[in-house]
Design an enzyme around this catalytic site. Sequence first.
Site, mmCIF file in Angstrom:
data_model
loop_
_atom_site.group_PDB
_atom_site.id
_atom_site.type_symbol
_atom_site.label_atom_id
_atom_site.label_comp_id
_atom_site.label_asym_id
_atom_site.label_seq_id
_atom_site.Cartn_x
_atom_site.Cartn_y
_atom_site.Cartn_z
ATOM 1 C CG PHE A 125 -27.214 -86.044 -5.709
ATOM 2 C CD1 PHE A 125 -27.411 -85.483 -4.690
ATOM 3 C CD2 PHE A 125 -27.992 -86.093 -6.846
ATOM 4 C CE1 PHE A 125 -28.607 -84.588 -4.478
ATOM 5 C CE2 PHE A 125 -29.075 -85.216 -6.760
ATOM 6 C CZ PHE A 125 -29.285 -84.346 -5.574
ATOM 7 C CG ASP A 190 -21.194 -85.831 -10.008
ATOM 8 O OD1 ASP A 190 -21.014 -84.784 -9.555
ATOM 9 O OD2 ASP A 190 -22.496 -86.116 -10.204
ATOM 10 C CE1 TYR A 213 -27.688 -77.625 -8.202
ATOM 11 C CE2 TYR A 213 -27.630 -77.555 -10.542
ATOM 12 C CZ TYR A 213 -27.859 -78.271 -9.546
ATOM 13 O OH TYR A 213 -28.364 -79.337 -9.399
ATOM 14 C CE LYS A 214 -25.598 -79.785 -6.143
ATOM 15 N NZ LYS A 214 -25.405 -81.086 -6.522
ATOM 16 N NE ARG A 357 -26.169 -81.475 2.166
ATOM 17 C CZ ARG A 357 -26.539 -81.347 0.972
ATOM 18 N NH1 ARG A 357 -25.654 -82.294 0.239
ATOM 19 N NH2 ARG A 357 -27.441 -80.491 0.238
HETATM 20 C C1 LIG Z 1 -26.388 -81.814 -7.096
HETATM 21 C C2 LIG Z 1 -25.902 -82.904 -7.828
HETATM 22 C C3 LIG Z 1 -26.764 -83.577 -8.949
HETATM 23 C C4 LIG Z 1 -27.658 -82.768 -9.702
HETATM 24 O O1 LIG Z 1 -28.204 -83.091 -10.722
HETATM 25 P P1 LIG Z 1 -29.077 -82.315 -11.654
HETATM 26 O O2 LIG Z 1 -29.143 -82.946 -12.890
HETATM 27 O O3 LIG Z 1 -28.700 -80.906 -11.692
HETATM 28 O O4 LIG Z 1 -30.452 -82.082 -11.023
HETATM 29 C C5 LIG Z 1 -26.157 -84.482 -9.627
HETATM 30 N N1 LIG Z 1 -25.259 -85.277 -9.005
HETATM 31 C C6 LIG Z 1 -24.437 -84.849 -7.808
HETATM 32 C C7 LIG Z 1 -23.587 -85.690 -7.452
HETATM 33 C C8 LIG Z 1 -24.913 -83.878 -7.286
HETATM 34 O O5 LIG Z 1 -24.371 -83.520 -6.029
#
Ligand SMILES: *Cc1c(COP(=O)(O)O)cnc(C)c1O
Length: 398
Positions: A125, A190, A213-214, A357
């Site tokens: 991401f 992560d 939040y996921k 997705r």
């Molecule tokens: C959703 C997600 C984020 C989100 O980052 P924010 O700092 O909350 O905007 C970061 N890294 C990964 C791998 C994600 O899936």
Amino acid sequence: MLSRDDCLALDAADPLREFRDEFVLPEGVVYLVGNSLGALPRRTAERVRRAVEDEWGGQLVGGWNHAGWYDQPLTTGDRLAPLIGAGPGQVVVGNTTSIAVYQAVAAALRLRPGRRVIVSDVRNFPTDHYMVQGLAALLGGYEIRDFAAGRFDDAAVVLLSEVDYRTGARHDVPSVTSRVQEAGALMVWDVCHSVGAMEVDVSAADFAVGCTYKYLNGGPGAPAFLYVNPRHHATAENALSGWYGHAAPFAFEADYRPAEGIRRFAVSTPHVLSFAALEAALDVWERVPMDQVRAKSMALTSLFIDLVGDALEPVSPADAAARGSQVSFRHPGGYQVMRALIDRGVHGDFRAPDILRFGFAPLYISYADVCDAAATLLEVLDKELWRDERYARRLAVT
Ligand SMILES: *Cc1c(COP(=O)(O)O)cnc(C)c1O
């Protein structure tokens, strides 16, 4: 081919079926985006109302002491810890995942001062990789190497997602962690796309980060978390040396002096109202058997792949054990296909350039949802409903 009745029979036998009632789901919507923003738990509105009216309205500044606001980063961290295989006093909650990535990687670099390579995954991401780029530019003298190169023997740190946000491919956490550590590097996981979808265990890692939040359903903008292995508590340093990580914040000393333990990784004032929503979500998780969540997640994603059949080619691994709780497909008209689906009540998302997705949150997605989503997708493709020109205009958020 399974019929809708077969799917209803699977739902009737689902040990998690009662959790669906704990969520607010709009009528007529199949919500396959719980991997981006989890659904609203029913109990959340009342918990947030209490935080606003009783705590803020009734206690005013006294809320910091009497409503537990001051200790939220640690008390909520202790409640979250079991979801990632961690123990009490090892997780701090607050800020965002991007910020936690920065803290973890910066701390790792200072723990390996002789090494000048940061290993990161260019397919991760993007924010994770962007944060690494910013940190490397600030510090100077660091090389960023792609994880695919597979070389860690001169690396200070390796940053990787357990589940790939785009394809859903899952890494084997124990084996990657030991390979990295045997090479003398520190491991940062992560777990944004695995926490709440499966049993996660980062206890052997050096650091771990993730969002709430996921799959955890903490609500839009819910705070993130940072796990720090206890072997680093006395020596790791917090590059974001805000007053909440100070040994005595209310002594208002002139110089920074880190707190003991995980508290030194706190940064600043917690987002109290967002914590209230997260607390309500964690009330639900306390009752959830994670082995059943993983079993159902594998069953839901496998069923979806089976039902879609040859109509689309999955980019997600065929083996359920090597996959997170999502299924992705490639389609050249992916954006339009997704818009056509959303128009028909099936909500997934689109990830550029051509990925459709679908996320399956096992607490509130049913087997009947999977049947309905697959039937709608097949219809949109068969009848080429996605070619309607109104689906070509791009919206800001996909
Ligand atoms: C959703 C997600 C984020 C989100 O980052 P924010 O700092 O909350 O905007 C970061 N890294 C990964 C791998 C994600 O899936």
